[in-house]
Design a protein around this motif. Structure first.
Motif, PDB file in Angstrom:
ATOM      1  N   GLN A   1      -9.058  22.739  44.731  1.00  0.00           N
ATOM      2  CA  GLN A   1      -9.639  22.745  43.503  1.00  0.00           C
ATOM      3  C   GLN A   1      -9.195  21.370  42.983  1.00  0.00           C
ATOM      4  N   VAL A   2      -8.293  20.765  43.186  1.00  0.00           N
ATOM      5  CA  VAL A   2      -7.612  19.557  42.646  1.00  0.00           C
ATOM      6  C   VAL A   2      -8.650  18.483  43.141  1.00  0.00           C
ATOM      7  N   ALA A   3      -8.776  18.472  44.544  1.00  0.00           N
ATOM      8  CA  ALA A   3      -9.407  17.523  45.221  1.00  0.00           C
ATOM      9  C   ALA A   3     -11.128  17.601  44.561  1.00  0.00           C
ATOM     10  N   ALA A   4     -11.821  18.773  44.381  1.00  0.00           N
ATOM     11  CA  ALA A   4     -12.750  18.749  43.736  1.00  0.00           C
ATOM     12  C   ALA A   4     -13.206  18.247  42.384  1.00  0.00           C
ATOM     13  N   ALA A   5     -11.807  18.354  41.531  1.00  0.00           N
ATOM     14  CA  ALA A   5     -11.711  17.494  40.277  1.00  0.00           C
ATOM     15  C   ALA A   5     -11.661  16.018  40.404  1.00  0.00           C
ATOM     16  N   GLY A   6     -10.884  15.944  41.539  1.00  0.00           N
ATOM     17  CA  GLY A   6     -10.973  14.226  42.029  1.00  0.00           C
ATOM     18  C   GLY A   6     -12.319  13.871  42.183  1.00  0.00           C
ATOM     19  N   VAL A   7     -13.187  14.415  42.949  1.00  0.00           N
ATOM     20  CA  VAL A   7     -14.590  14.306  43.107  1.00  0.00           C
ATOM     21  C   VAL A   7     -15.397  13.867  41.863  1.00  0.00           C
ATOM     22  N   PHE A   8     -15.065  14.831  40.885  1.00  0.00           N
ATOM     23  CA  PHE A   8     -15.545  14.582  39.473  1.00  0.00           C
ATOM     24  C   PHE A   8     -15.148  13.346  38.938  1.00  0.00           C
ATOM     25  N   ILE A   9     -14.017  13.085  38.955  1.00  0.00           N
ATOM     26  CA  ILE A   9     -13.420  11.663  38.306  1.00  0.00           C
ATOM     27  C   ILE A   9     -14.154  10.607  38.951  1.00  0.00           C
ATOM     28  N   MET A  10     -14.302  10.411  40.460  1.00  0.00           N
ATOM     29  CA  MET A  10     -14.686   9.461  41.081  1.00  0.00           C
ATOM     30  C   MET A  10     -16.177   9.177  40.773  1.00  0.00           C
TER      31      MET A  10
ATOM     32  N   THR B   1     -10.859  12.980  11.515  1.00  0.00           N
ATOM     33  CA  THR B   1     -11.324  12.058  10.712  1.00  0.00           C
ATOM     34  C   THR B   1     -12.720  11.756  10.610  1.00  0.00           C
ATOM     35  N   GLY B   2     -13.286  12.124  11.613  1.00  0.00           N
ATOM     36  CA  GLY B   2     -14.814  11.813  11.981  1.00  0.00           C
ATOM     37  C   GLY B   2     -14.765  10.953  13.179  1.00  0.00           C
ATOM     38  N   GLU B   3     -13.712  10.254  13.740  1.00  0.00           N
ATOM     39  CA  GLU B   3     -13.731   9.295  14.792  1.00  0.00           C
ATOM     40  C   GLU B   3     -13.551  10.047  16.233  1.00  0.00           C
ATOM     41  N   SER B   4     -13.346   9.251  17.255  1.00  0.00           N
ATOM     42  CA  SER B   4     -12.946   9.837  18.394  1.00  0.00           C
ATOM     43  C   SER B   4     -11.983   9.053  18.975  1.00  0.00           C
ATOM     44  N   LEU B   5     -10.925   9.903  19.646  1.00  0.00           N
ATOM     45  CA  LEU B   5      -9.661   9.219  20.269  1.00  0.00           C
ATOM     46  C   LEU B   5     -10.061   8.834  21.426  1.00  0.00           C
ATOM     47  N   SER B   6     -10.039   7.649  22.244  1.00  0.00           N
ATOM     48  CA  SER B   6     -10.268   7.214  23.558  1.00  0.00           C
ATOM     49  C   SER B   6      -8.956   7.624  24.335  1.00  0.00           C
ATOM     50  N   LEU B   7      -9.372   8.105  25.330  1.00  0.00           N
ATOM     51  CA  LEU B   7      -8.190   8.464  26.301  1.00  0.00           C
ATOM     52  C   LEU B   7      -8.289   7.694  27.809  1.00  0.00           C
ATOM     53  N   PRO B   8      -6.957   6.793  27.710  1.00  0.00           N
ATOM     54  CA  PRO B   8      -6.968   5.818  29.069  1.00  0.00           C
ATOM     55  C   PRO B   8      -6.805   6.927  30.049  1.00  0.00           C
ATOM     56  N   PRO B   9      -7.102   6.347  31.385  1.00  0.00           N
ATOM     57  CA  PRO B   9      -6.841   6.977  32.672  1.00  0.00           C
ATOM     58  C   PRO B   9      -5.634   7.977  32.617  1.00  0.00           C
TER      59      PRO B   9
ATOM     60  N   GLY C   1      -6.556  11.147  30.463  1.00  0.00           N
ATOM     61  CA  GLY C   1      -7.864  11.466  30.905  1.00  0.00           C
ATOM     62  C   GLY C   1      -7.829  12.100  32.076  1.00  0.00           C
ATOM     63  N   VAL C   2      -7.269  11.514  33.163  1.00  0.00           N
ATOM     64  CA  VAL C   2      -7.506  12.103  34.461  1.00  0.00           C
ATOM     65  C   VAL C   2      -6.597  13.329  34.747  1.00  0.00           C
ATOM     66  N   PRO C   3      -5.393  13.320  34.445  1.00  0.00           N
ATOM     67  CA  PRO C   3      -4.669  14.737  34.414  1.00  0.00           C
ATOM     68  C   PRO C   3      -5.248  15.708  33.529  1.00  0.00           C
ATOM     69  N   LEU C   4      -5.823  15.634  32.336  1.00  0.00           N
ATOM     70  CA  LEU C   4      -6.485  16.657  31.328  1.00  0.00           C
ATOM     71  C   LEU C   4      -7.697  17.037  32.321  1.00  0.00           C
ATOM     72  N   THR C   5      -8.394  16.186  32.729  1.00  0.00           N
ATOM     73  CA  THR C   5      -9.732  16.810  33.382  1.00  0.00           C
ATOM     74  C   THR C   5      -9.315  17.590  34.628  1.00  0.00           C
ATOM     75  N   VAL C   6      -8.484  17.162  35.250  1.00  0.00           N
ATOM     76  CA  VAL C   6      -7.890  17.872  36.628  1.00  0.00           C
ATOM     77  C   VAL C   6      -7.543  19.552  35.976  1.00  0.00           C
ATOM     78  N   PHE C   7      -6.739  19.256  34.897  1.00  0.00           N
ATOM     79  CA  PHE C   7      -6.150  20.637  34.498  1.00  0.00           C
ATOM     80  C   PHE C   7      -7.474  21.556  34.056  1.00  0.00           C
TER      81      PHE C   7
END
Length: 386
Positions: free
Chosen positions: A113-122, A134-142, A145-151
């Motif tokens: 499952q983690v490997a599949a998430a890694g493919v997504f990220i790549m 506030t109506g703005e967007s908070l940018s996520l550095p890798p 963003g990467v561990p949150l995506t995997v989670f």
């Protein structure tokens, strides 16, 4: 919309037509679910239904490459949607096949499952921004963003896997979730005069199709189970659509009273998947509290409790559909109206009616059964003279 509908139709049709062949292959391959104490089926049933769903996904993506507008989505240079779904989906299906046939340990499945998430990220499927009040967007550095995506990927896959315990339950719940995501993404884009073409919407459309195509074979009494091959695949696609949809809309295009739609991608999947997520959390707490592994199986899931209350197999599944649909429609409705009171009132009234029906129906059925059992038999009728 026509191209999306065609994509859904192709995914559903191919999944539906492939399932009987996959069933025969599963029997030959020896991938059958034996009857265990915690199961509700009473005869060995073939698994690997996820192979048919994967075939439906591949067919839908192939057809999409030949459609003028869908080709633009798949050709997006920032996110390789088609490549990401094929590679990560293929990887997760291979892990699922091994588990459905021979059984693999939890650590191996987690690694897949983690490997599949890694493919997504790549391939560019990753959380890059999170909407702020506030109506703005908070940018996520890798680094974030990467561990949150995997989670999100791993949590969604396992939540779907946990609820796959009744015929048609996982396919129906995920299909409803995907339909809610598709409706939200398409309608919000259309009403705000933005492009309705996106990888998130396409992924949700494909997921709706493969769930709809597989469900007729999987609804009680199921002739085939999706197995881990299918539950992990549809969980993967559900997480992909959610991740791509988060931050897709620019706050500058939305009015002040419509800031809530910004948070729907972050809330929709937890809401429509509330049943499997709550079930998963309760199962982990229950097993850990008993000194067992969180992955140790038992027969105390929510759907098992519905059966203990006296609901039939089909009715238990339909009850789960009802709650998921109610939560999904409420969130989507809030995206298109500024009347929180109206949506909350309607949702509350429907929820109260649903709870009352859940309690009353099994009692009424039991009362009718008891009355029929104690009623005196009709006396034999005298023969009429010839």
């Amino acid at each position: 919309m026509r191209e999306y509908l065609l994509t859904i139709l192709i995914a559903a049709l191919v999944a539906y037509l492939l399932t009987p062949a996959v069933r025969r292959f599963a029997v030959w391959f020896g991938a059958q679910a034996a009857v265990r104490d915690r199961d509700v089926h009473v005869i060995p049933t073939p698994r690997l239904g996820g192979l048919a769903m994967f075939g439906g996904m591949v067919a839908a993506l192939v057809v999409a490459t030949g459609l003028p507008e869908m080709r633009k989505v798949l050709a997006n240079g920032d996110v390789s949607v088609g490549k990401a779904l094929l590679l990560s989906g293929g990887l997760i299906v291979l892990v699922g096949i091994a588990d459905d046939r021979w059984g693999v340990d939890a650590l191996t499945k987690f690694a897949g499952q983690v490997a599949a998430a890694g493919v997504f990220i790549m391939q560019g499927i990753q959380l890059y921004v999170i909407p702020m009040p506030t109506g703005e967007s908070l940018s996520l550095p890798p680094a974030y963003g990467v561990p949150l995506t995997v989670f999100i990927v791993v949590a969604t896959i396992n939540a779907v896997n946990f609820i796959d315990g009744l015929d048609g339950l996982a396919a129906g719940v995920v299909g409803i979730a995907a339909l809610a995501l598709f409706s939200y993404a398409y309608l919000l884009s259309y009403t705000n005069k933005l492009t309705t073409l996106s990888g998130a919407t396409l992924t949700a459309a494909v997921l709706v199709g493969i769930c709809a195509g597989f469900l007729p074979h999987n609804f009680n009494p199921a002739r085939i189970f999706m197995g881990d091959t299918g539950s992990m695949l549809i969980g993967l696609l559900l997480s992909a659509s959610t991740i791509m949809l988060t931050g897709q809309f620019d706050p500058a295009f939305l009015g002040t009273y419509t800031l809530f739609p910004f948070y729907v991608p972050l809330l929709l999947v937890p809401a429509v998947a509330a049943v499997p997520f709550v079930d998963m959390l309760l199962a982990v707490w229950r097993r850990t509290n008993q000194g067992r592994s969180p992955f140790a199986p038992d027969k105390q899931h929510l759907h098992h409790r519905l059966l203990e209350l006296g609901h039939s197999h089909r009715r238990a599944v339909l009850i789960m559909y009802f709650w998921v649909s109610l939560l999904a429609s409420s969130l989507v409705g809030l995206s298109f109206t500024n009347s929180l009171v109206l949506v909350a009132s309607v949702t509350g009234a429907v929820a109260v009616a649903g709870l009352a029906a859940m309690i009353a129906v099994p009692r009424m059925s039991a009362r009718r059964a008891a009355t029929a059992a104690t009623a005196p038999a009709d006396p034999p009728r005298p023969r009429q003279p010839v």
